[in-house]
Design a protein around this motif. Structure first.
Motif, PDB file in Angstrom:
ATOM      1  N   HIS A 242       0.092 -11.328  -0.757  1.00 30.43           N
ATOM      2  CA  HIS A 242       1.327 -11.957  -1.239  1.00 30.43           C
ATOM      3  C   HIS A 242       2.498 -11.586  -0.337  1.00 30.43           C
ATOM      4  N   TYR A 243       2.608 -10.305  -0.003  1.00 26.87           N
ATOM      5  CA  TYR A 243       3.681  -9.845   0.881  1.00 26.87           C
ATOM      6  C   TYR A 243       3.559 -10.469   2.270  1.00 26.87           C
ATOM      7  N   GLN A 244       2.330 -10.578   2.765  1.00 24.01           N
ATOM      8  CA  GLN A 244       2.130 -11.126   4.108  1.00 24.01           C
ATOM      9  C   GLN A 244       2.532 -12.599   4.162  1.00 24.01           C
ATOM     10  N   ARG A 245       2.199 -13.341   3.099  1.00 23.59           N
ATOM     11  CA  ARG A 245       2.616 -14.749   3.038  1.00 23.59           C
ATOM     12  C   ARG A 245       4.138 -14.848   2.957  1.00 23.59           C
ATOM     13  N   ALA A 246       4.730 -13.976   2.151  1.00 27.41           N
ATOM     14  CA  ALA A 246       6.190 -13.979   2.017  1.00 27.41           C
ATOM     15  C   ALA A 246       6.859 -13.648   3.342  1.00 27.41           C
ATOM     16  N   LEU A 247       6.253 -12.736   4.115  1.00 28.58           N
ATOM     17  CA  LEU A 247       6.817 -12.372   5.417  1.00 28.58           C
ATOM     18  C   LEU A 247       6.809 -13.565   6.365  1.00 28.58           C
ATOM     19  N   LYS A 248       5.730 -14.313   6.373  1.00 32.03           N
ATOM     20  CA  LYS A 248       5.653 -15.493   7.238  1.00 32.03           C
ATOM     21  C   LYS A 248       6.707 -16.520   6.851  1.00 32.03           C
ATOM     22  N   ILE A 249       6.909 -16.691   5.556  1.00 28.77           N
ATOM     23  CA  ILE A 249       7.887 -17.675   5.079  1.00 28.77           C
ATOM     24  C   ILE A 249       9.308 -17.268   5.479  1.00 28.77           C
ATOM     25  N   THR A 250       9.642 -15.990   5.254  1.00 33.00           N
ATOM     26  CA  THR A 250      11.003 -15.528   5.574  1.00 33.00           C
ATOM     27  C   THR A 250      11.258 -15.534   7.079  1.00 33.00           C
ATOM     28  N   GLU A 251      10.236 -15.199   7.865  1.00 30.69           N
ATOM     29  CA  GLU A 251      10.394 -15.229   9.318  1.00 30.69           C
ATOM     30  C   GLU A 251      10.587 -16.659   9.809  1.00 30.69           C
ATOM     31  N   ALA A 252       9.835 -17.597   9.230  1.00 30.58           N
ATOM     32  CA  ALA A 252       9.972 -19.008   9.614  1.00 30.58           C
ATOM     33  C   ALA A 252      11.340 -19.551   9.220  1.00 30.58           C
ATOM     34  N   ALA A 253      11.882 -19.036   8.107  1.00 29.49           N
ATOM     35  CA  ALA A 253      13.189 -19.493   7.633  1.00 29.49           C
ATOM     36  C   ALA A 253      14.339 -18.786   8.349  1.00 29.49           C
ATOM     37  N   GLY A 254      14.014 -17.766   9.137  1.00 33.14           N
ATOM     38  CA  GLY A 254      15.052 -17.031   9.851  1.00 33.14           C
ATOM     39  C   GLY A 254      15.820 -16.049   8.982  1.00 33.14           C
ATOM     40  N   ASP A 255      15.251 -15.694   7.841  1.00 38.85           N
ATOM     41  CA  ASP A 255      15.906 -14.740   6.937  1.00 38.85           C
ATOM     42  C   ASP A 255      15.506 -13.330   7.365  1.00 38.85           C
ATOM     43  N   ARG A 256      16.263 -12.754   8.271  1.00 39.94           N
ATOM     44  CA  ARG A 256      15.877 -11.482   8.887  1.00 39.94           C
ATOM     45  C   ARG A 256      15.978 -10.313   7.915  1.00 39.94           C
ATOM     46  N   GLN A 257      16.967 -10.321   7.054  1.00 44.11           N
ATOM     47  CA  GLN A 257      17.101  -9.230   6.092  1.00 44.11           C
ATOM     48  C   GLN A 257      15.925  -9.192   5.124  1.00 44.11           C
ATOM     49  N   ALA A 258      15.546 -10.354   4.616  1.00 46.22           N
ATOM     50  CA  ALA A 258      14.398 -10.409   3.710  1.00 46.22           C
ATOM     51  C   ALA A 258      13.112 -10.003   4.429  1.00 46.22           C
ATOM     52  N   SER A 259      12.982 -10.413   5.691  1.00 42.96           N
ATOM     53  CA  SER A 259      11.799 -10.055   6.478  1.00 42.96           C
ATOM     54  C   SER A 259      11.696  -8.542   6.658  1.00 42.96           C
ATOM     55  N   ILE A 260      12.823  -7.899   6.921  1.00 42.28           N
ATOM     56  CA  ILE A 260      12.828  -6.437   7.102  1.00 42.28           C
ATOM     57  C   ILE A 260      12.398  -5.746   5.816  1.00 42.28           C
ATOM     58  N   ALA A 261      12.957  -6.182   4.682  1.00 39.67           N
ATOM     59  CA  ALA A 261      12.604  -5.582   3.397  1.00 39.67           C
ATOM     60  C   ALA A 261      11.115  -5.746   3.098  1.00 39.67           C
ATOM     61  N   ILE A 262      10.583  -6.909   3.405  1.00 35.87           N
ATOM     62  CA  ILE A 262       9.162  -7.163   3.150  1.00 35.87           C
ATOM     63  C   ILE A 262       8.285  -6.319   4.068  1.00 35.87           C
ATOM     64  N   MET A 263       8.718  -6.134   5.316  1.00 36.71           N
ATOM     65  CA  MET A 263       7.949  -5.285   6.237  1.00 36.71           C
ATOM     66  C   MET A 263       7.834  -3.856   5.709  1.00 36.71           C
ATOM     67  N   VAL A 264       8.943  -3.349   5.175  1.00 35.02           N
ATOM     68  CA  VAL A 264       8.917  -1.999   4.601  1.00 35.02           C
ATOM     69  C   VAL A 264       7.957  -1.958   3.412  1.00 35.02           C
ATOM     70  N   ASN A 265       7.994  -2.985   2.577  1.00 36.71           N
ATOM     71  CA  ASN A 265       7.091  -3.037   1.420  1.00 36.71           C
ATOM     72  C   ASN A 265       5.630  -3.096   1.843  1.00 36.71           C
ATOM     73  N   ILE A 266       5.339  -3.909   2.863  1.00 35.42           N
ATOM     74  CA  ILE A 266       3.963  -3.994   3.349  1.00 35.42           C
ATOM     75  C   ILE A 266       3.523  -2.651   3.916  1.00 35.42           C
ATOM     76  N   GLY A 267       4.438  -1.982   4.625  1.00 31.39           N
ATOM     77  CA  GLY A 267       4.120  -0.659   5.160  1.00 31.39           C
ATOM     78  C   GLY A 267       3.789   0.331   4.052  1.00 31.39           C
ATOM     79  N   GLN A 268       4.554   0.298   2.959  1.00 37.84           N
ATOM     80  CA  GLN A 268       4.293   1.200   1.842  1.00 37.84           C
ATOM     81  C   GLN A 268       2.931   0.916   1.202  1.00 37.84           C
ATOM     82  N   VAL A 269       2.624  -0.372   1.053  1.00 41.48           N
ATOM     83  CA  VAL A 269       1.322  -0.753   0.484  1.00 41.48           C
ATOM     84  C   VAL A 269       0.186  -0.325   1.417  1.00 41.48           C
ATOM     85  N   SER A 270       0.375  -0.536   2.716  1.00 43.40           N
ATOM     86  CA  SER A 270      -0.647  -0.142   3.700  1.00 43.40           C
ATOM     87  C   SER A 270      -0.889   1.366   3.644  1.00 43.40           C
TER      88      SER A 270
END
Length: 202
Positions: free
Chosen positions: A3-31
Motif C-alpha cells: 500500500h505504501y509503495q503504491r502511494a509512493l508512486k502516486i505521490t511521486e508522479a503527482a510531484g508531491d515531494r513532501q508526501a513522498s518523503i513522509a511515505i519513504m520514512v514510513n516504508i523504511g520503518q515498515v522495512s
C-alpha cells in the motif's frame, strides 16, 4: 508495505515531494520491522536527501531520527549520535517538541545500553521535561476547547430562556386582551340598563 509503495508512486508522479518523503520514512520503518535494515537505511537516506533538497526541515529531522536510531542499533554509535544531534538541533530551531522528545529518548536508551548512565540520565531528564510540556500544552488546549463549548452552550441556553419568557409575556398579554373584550359587552349592557332606568324615573 504494498500500500505504501503504491502511494509512493502516486505521490511521486503527482510531484508531491513532501508526501513522498513522509511515505519513504514510513516504508523504511515498515522495512525495519520486517527485518530489512539495509532497505530501511536506503529509504531513510533517500528521504533525508529529498527533504534537504527542498528545505523541508521537519521531514529532514524525522529522517535523521530514523537514521540515527538505525545506526545505533547497528553499533555505529558515532554516526548514529551525529544524526540524532542534527535532528535535535533542527527540532530546537523549529520548536518541534515531538522531535526534541524523540531525540532525547533514543539517546537516553542508547547511553543506558552502553553503560554511560550519566549521559543517559541527562537525556532522560530532557525527555521527561519535554514530555511534561507536551502533556501540559495538550491539557491546556483541551481546557480551552471545553471552556469555549461551555460558554457557547451557556449563551444558547440564555437565549432560549429569554425567548421562553418573551413568549410567556406575550401569552399573558393576549389573555388580558381577551378578558377585556369579554367584559366590554357586559359593561355596555349595564350602562344601557342604567340609562333606561333613569329615563323611567324622569
Amino acid at each position: 508495505l504494498n500500500h505504501y509503495q503504491r502511494a509512493l508512486k502516486i505521490t511521486e508522479a503527482a510531484g508531491d515531494r513532501q508526501a513522498s518523503i513522509a511515505i519513504m520514512v514510513n516504508i523504511g520503518q515498515v522495512s525495519l520491522k520486517m527485518g530489512h535494515p539495509e532497505q530501511a537505511e536506503r529509504l531513510f537516506s533517500r528521504s533525508l536527501q529529498a527533504a534537504t533538497a527542498i528545505g523541508e526541515k521537519h521531514y529532514q529531522a524525522e529522517s535523521l531520527l530514523a537514521l540515527g536510531e538505525l545506526l545505533l542499533e547497528q553499533r555505529l554509535a558515532d554516526q548514529g549520535f551525529a544524526y540524532l544531534k542534527q535532528a535535535l538541533d533542527i527540532g530546537t530551531e523549529l520548536r518541534a517538541r515531538s522531535i526534541i522528545r524523540r531525540a532525547h529518548q533514543i539517546m537516553a536508551e542508547a547511553h543506558k545500553k552502553s553503560g554511560d548512565h550519566r549521559q543517559a540520565l541527562d537525556h532522560f531528564e530532557h525527555f521527561h521535561r519535554t514530555s511534561q510540556e507536551m502533556h501540559d500544552e495538550a491539557a491546556e488546549r483541551k481546557r480551552q476547547g471545553l471552556t469555549a463549548q461551555f460558554e457557547t452552550q451557556h449563551t444558547v441556553n440564555l437565549r432560549r430562556l429569554g425567548r421562553k419568557h418573551e413568549n410567556r409575556n406575550l401569552g399573558s398579554g393576549r389573555v388580558s386582551s381577551e378578558k377585556l373584550a369579554d367584559l366590554q359587552p357586559v359593561n355596555l349592557r349595564q350602562h344601557q340598563v342604567q340609562h333606561h332606568e333613569r329615563g323611567l324615573v324622569g
